[in-house]
Design an enzyme around this catalytic site. Structure first.
Site, mmCIF file in Angstrom:
data_model
loop_
_atom_site.group_PDB
_atom_site.id
_atom_site.type_symbol
_atom_site.label_atom_id
_atom_site.label_comp_id
_atom_site.label_asym_id
_atom_site.label_seq_id
_atom_site.Cartn_x
_atom_site.Cartn_y
_atom_site.Cartn_z
ATOM 1 N N CYS A 26 40.919 44.259 40.830
ATOM 2 C CA CYS A 26 40.089 44.603 41.530
ATOM 3 C C CYS A 26 39.979 43.770 42.814
ATOM 4 O O CYS A 26 41.103 43.409 43.613
ATOM 5 C CB CYS A 26 38.795 45.191 41.055
ATOM 6 N N HIS A 39 40.086 48.402 36.227
ATOM 7 C CA HIS A 39 39.763 47.307 35.466
ATOM 8 C C HIS A 39 39.948 47.590 34.068
ATOM 9 O O HIS A 39 39.307 48.325 33.083
ATOM 10 C CB HIS A 39 38.378 47.649 35.549
ATOM 11 N N GLU A 81 39.567 45.140 31.655
ATOM 12 C CA GLU A 81 38.609 44.472 30.926
ATOM 13 C C GLU A 81 37.433 45.571 30.474
ATOM 14 O O GLU A 81 36.530 45.005 29.626
ATOM 15 C CB GLU A 81 38.327 43.361 31.474
#
Length: 229
Positions: A86, A203, A205
């Site tokens: 990002c 994302h 994660e």
């Protein structure tokens, strides 16, 4: 494998990445302050999401001048792994580690959603832990995530198979309707020609912990460890 997660003033996804690498995957992980210059102990450096330096001027524009960025460039030149997520993707393009730029979303508003992605390559560690033709689901959260590049840069990216992820529908069809932000060629993530530097707007994660239901992002990190899901 030793992971480092860069911390800028304004970062807000750094601890999310550390939770995955340190606590879920049990890998040595340290937070790297933006003023540090010695990252020689690290195998993987992650430039996380957030709002580095408050996104003043434009996303990633100030972060590219941070002392740690030259060390990250040297790290990449040695063939070590660099992941920008990002805002981290924006930093990598601003610093010249990846081509192109991230500009305002097509509809000029912030998007926060879960979206399907088609994986375009499976011969790099980033994606070897996924099955071929996988369509995965990852969260996005950005206001300036529209990938833009001139026609020659786009042609080079496609010719050298540097597009790793594209926005698609749930069946893997790539079309305008499946493009959340107007990115050219539905690009969601690209790598450098060597394949060791990856930038992506979604994302991984945030989709790596079973407690969050979605775990499609964990395979990206596992691929670096040589671990098949």
């Amino acid at each position: 494998m030793n992971f480092g997660v860069v911390v800028f003033p304004g970062s807000n996804c750094d601890r999310d990445v550390a939770w995955v690498t340190r606590d879920i995957l049990q890998q040595p992980t340290r937070m790297v302050w933006h003023e540090e210059t010695d990252i020689s102990d690290l195998d993987v450096i992650v430039v996380p999401g957030g709002f580095s330096y408050g996104d003043y001027l434009r996303c990633g524009a100030i972060a590219r001048f941070a002392p740690v960025l030259q060390s990250i460039k040297d790290h990449a030149a040695q063939g070590k792994w660099v992941l920008g997520i990002c805002n981290g993707f924006q930093v990598l393009t601003e610093s010249g580690l990846l081509p192109g730029a991230l500009v305002r979303n097509r509809d000029l508003h912030f998007i926060c959603d879960r979206i399907p992605l088609k994986i375009e390559r499976h011969d790099l560690p980033w994606t070897t832990a996924y099955q071929k033709q996988n369509v995965i689901t990852l969260p996005i959260a950005h206001g300036e995530g529209c990938y833009y590049a001139d026609s020659q840069t786009l042609a080079d990216l496609e010719a050298h198979q540097q597009v790793l992820f594209r926005y698609s529908d749930a069946r893997g069809t790539i079309n305008a309707a499946a493009n959340p932000n107007g990115s050219l060629n539905n690009i969601a993530g690209i790598c450098n020609r060597q394949g060791n530097v990856l930038g992506m707007m979604p994302h991984p994660e945030r989709a790596s912990d079973a407690a969050l239901t979605y775990t499609d992002g964990l395979s990206l990190f596992k691929g670096l460890l040589g671990t098949k899901v």
